[in-house]
Design a protein around this motif. Sequence first.
Motif, short mmCIF file in Angstrom:
data_model
loop_
_atom_site.label_atom_id
_atom_site.label_comp_id
_atom_site.label_asym_id
_atom_site.label_seq_id
_atom_site.Cartn_x
_atom_site.Cartn_y
_atom_site.Cartn_z
N UNK A 85 0.86 -1.18 0.00
CA UNK A 85 0.00 0.00 0.00
C UNK A 85 0.90 1.23 0.00
N UNK A 86 0.74 2.05 -1.03
CA UNK A 86 1.53 3.29 -1.13
C UNK A 86 0.63 4.47 -0.84
N UNK A 87 1.15 5.41 -0.06
CA UNK A 87 0.47 6.67 0.24
C UNK A 87 1.26 7.81 -0.38
N UNK A 88 0.56 8.81 -0.92
CA UNK A 88 1.25 9.97 -1.50
C UNK A 88 0.34 11.18 -1.49
N UNK A 89 0.92 12.33 -1.74
CA UNK A 89 0.13 13.54 -1.93
C UNK A 89 0.67 14.25 -3.17
N UNK A 90 -0.25 14.90 -3.90
CA UNK A 90 0.02 15.50 -5.21
C UNK A 90 0.68 14.45 -6.11
N UNK A 91 1.81 14.75 -6.73
CA UNK A 91 2.53 13.81 -7.59
C UNK A 91 1.66 13.35 -8.76
N UNK A 92 0.97 14.29 -9.42
CA UNK A 92 0.04 13.95 -10.48
C UNK A 92 0.72 13.26 -11.66
N UNK A 93 1.83 13.82 -12.11
CA UNK A 93 2.53 13.24 -13.25
C UNK A 93 3.04 11.84 -12.91
N UNK A 94 3.59 11.69 -11.72
CA UNK A 94 4.11 10.39 -11.31
C UNK A 94 2.99 9.36 -11.23
N UNK A 95 1.84 9.78 -10.71
CA UNK A 95 0.70 8.87 -10.61
C UNK A 95 0.31 8.32 -11.98
N UNK A 96 0.22 9.18 -12.97
CA UNK A 96 -0.13 8.71 -14.31
C UNK A 96 0.88 7.69 -14.82
N UNK A 97 2.15 7.90 -14.53
CA UNK A 97 3.18 6.96 -14.96
C UNK A 97 3.02 5.62 -14.25
N UNK A 98 2.68 5.66 -12.97
CA UNK A 98 2.49 4.41 -12.22
C UNK A 98 1.36 3.58 -12.81
N UNK A 99 0.27 4.26 -13.19
CA UNK A 99 -0.87 3.55 -13.76
C UNK A 99 -0.48 2.93 -15.11
N UNK A 100 0.15 3.72 -15.95
CA UNK A 100 0.54 3.22 -17.27
C UNK A 100 1.52 2.06 -17.17
N UNK A 101 2.34 2.06 -16.12
CA UNK A 101 3.31 0.99 -15.94
C UNK A 101 2.70 -0.24 -15.27
N UNK A 102 1.41 -0.17 -14.89
CA UNK A 102 0.75 -1.31 -14.26
C UNK A 102 1.15 -1.53 -12.82
N UNK A 103 1.58 -0.47 -12.14
CA UNK A 103 2.05 -0.62 -10.77
C UNK A 103 0.92 -0.58 -9.74
N UNK A 104 -0.25 -0.08 -10.13
CA UNK A 104 -1.36 0.08 -9.18
C UNK A 104 -2.53 -0.81 -9.58
N UNK A 105 -3.26 -1.27 -8.60
CA UNK A 105 -4.40 -2.15 -8.84
C UNK A 105 -5.68 -1.33 -9.00
N UNK A 106 -6.50 -1.70 -9.97
CA UNK A 106 -7.81 -1.09 -10.15
C UNK A 106 -8.75 -1.65 -9.08
#
Length: 554
Positions: A127-148
């Motif tokens: 479980x990862x927690x973060x604040x802001x980091x909008x660009x990084x978040x999009x990269x994490x999703x595209x890389x398949x690092x986060x679960x839907x």
Amino acid sequence: MNMKKIASVVLALALSVSVFAACGSNGNSSASSTASTESSTASTDSSTASTDSSAAATGDKIDVLNQSETMDVSVAVMTGFTAADSRVQKELEEKYNVKFNLVVLPGWADGQSQISLLMASNDMPNIMWWWTMDTEYNKWVKAGLLDDVSAYMDKYTVIRDYYNKMDPKTLFYASEADGSIYRIPGDVAEPSCENLWIRQDWLDNLNLKAPTTIEELNEVLRAFTEDDPDGNGQNDTYGLGGDGYDFRSFWPWIQSYDQTHYSRFCVDDNGVVTYGPANEGTKNWVSDVADLYAKGYITPNITQDTDRDEQMANGGFGVTYSWCAWNNPDSAPMMSFYASNPDAKWVPIDMVKGSNGNPQEDPATSAAWAYFAITNTASDPERLYATWDDMCDSDNYIARRFGIEGTDYKYDENGQYVAIVGPDSEENTSKNIGLKLFDNLMNRKDECNISNTPETTALFNKSGENSRYAAAHLVEWKDPASFESWTECSADIEAEKDQYLWGVIAGQESIDDWDNYVATLNSLGLEDVLAEANEDYAELSAQMEEYLAAHGEA
């Protein structure tokens, strides 16, 4: 770090702010929050996401209270309780048959760098927690690092039901265009969580009444500065105090004018988007504040990075704009203040009427200022989500945040919460009790925040109601990372904005140079930003209308 300081960090790192959040408890939070990120760049192909949770919708619910196999869970934490093996942690581990490993982030200055390193490493927390980091978040999703988790949300409904009850737009800002949800709102502020505070004892000493207009407030600032309100015969008091280098300290003057803000984009009744800090209203309120500062009615160090809460115990100012939660008897800043000033009295008052004749509180955003997500390292993401959802149930949430009734807290004769061991107390830390474990990984602002007195709840409600006109005229972006012109130009524009506006307030710049200031913003790309902003806002409004039609508006 108090929530004003959090906001200062967010202002420097993100497109827009809110109040951060855990604003409903002890003034150590929210409000603000930045706008969340969206889907257009993130959800290009759902097959790149780690685990497709849609299969969960058809299976039986997992009974998280009767699991024979111990599940190891690593969780990134930064706020709240962060020591390992606390009493609360052990209680949760026994209840759900899990073993938590707390991955403690270093703090506001270095936390985001560490988050990026963890997300790029072989040691990514479950479980990862973060604040802001909008660009990084999009990269994490595209890389398949986060679960839907969208299907999990439909199956285990505590978290979804809570947010839909409070504000259905919150999950709109968390969702992607295709309905998938890769990040769970961790903390969302009340609609508004601040109000105007004043020293009632100083008013009484000077035979003054609480101000109702901006002109009366200006006169109170003068009197509190020049007329010795504490009666000590010294020239040692000021009218207004606030967190340094935080424009929200000046909210009474900001809200006096329409179509203005210290950081956010504004929208008029015709749907035209403008940049609040470049509008005429901003010129007006900055000029007003600069005049008060030049007269010595405002604490001098407000133009520097100072902490208001640390200054309060000195008793040197009599007006401030701050958290509704200060009204709670266990508010840490107020407890500290009264320890040094037992005969003083801070009271909340209604917002004063300005030039526009429409008093408003500073609205928070519907989007969360912090998120958490299940990553592709989780061994059983459905069980993990189901466990977390159960942990956020009302009784379980209260136990995790406030502890055991009779041991950690009690109710007085009026049915009001009284801390035996305060969640922010030294005893909670020294005895490793663990109250506020997993803070900001799903905070509740409803009846589960038992520390709010009825009067404080009413104060929050009134502040929220009195912020809706302002909220309707401020833009909350869903996808700042795909707002390309702003992403490219925002750092330069915001740096120029901060330098000039603070310079005017401090007397180092002239308000007469306003036109040059706006021209400089335009030369840095503001005109292109506004062209794109108006296109994006039209699309955003259509998306919002479609979402609310499908999910219902609270």
